[in-house]
Write an enzyme that holds these catalytic residues in place. Sequence first.
Site, short mmCIF file in Angstrom:
data_model
loop_
_atom_site.label_atom_id
_atom_site.label_comp_id
_atom_site.label_asym_id
_atom_site.label_seq_id
_atom_site.Cartn_x
_atom_site.Cartn_y
_atom_site.Cartn_z
CD GLU A 51 -2.90 -1.12 0.06
OE1 GLU A 51 -3.25 -0.01 -0.42
OE2 GLU A 51 -3.33 -2.20 -0.37
CD GLU A 92 -4.57 4.41 3.32
OE1 GLU A 92 -4.70 3.56 2.42
OE2 GLU A 92 -5.01 5.58 3.20
CD GLU A 99 -8.30 1.13 -1.76
OE1 GLU A 99 -7.13 0.68 -1.75
OE2 GLU A 99 -8.56 2.33 -1.93
#
Length: 146
Positions: A51, A92, A99
Amino acid sequence: MSENKQAPQSQEQQPQQPQPISEFKSTSGFKRIFSAFFYSAEGFKSAWKNEHAFRQELMIVIPGIIVALLLPVTPLQKLLLIAVLVWIIIIELINSAIEAVVDRVSLERNPLSKNAKDFGSAAVLLTCVLAVATWAVILYPVLTQG
């Protein structure tokens, strides 16, 4: 011949089916806590490796925590400054999890998938705005007192 029809039973009267249990579900007690620590470490490693946004945010959050600890503010203010930075990382990680699940379900473009990803991104943005506002409110008096 008439059939003897009964009214449908309410959910409370119907026999409860046992919930399926994932084979990946951890055990209970101390072993679960121990395992959870290692799963969390794997999560951090994966986020760092995969990420880009996580790495970028961590490069801001870590120095920010150091600065917060050095600032001439009250302990509670230091805690607040650090907490809003940690919230960025937490949100996050949740966004990345959303996601990953969306991508796991399908890589095809879909408006619902886009919404899920956009909602996660909006949550990260709002957390960043909250962090900036918190830092501004706490630092304004410190920077303008001299």
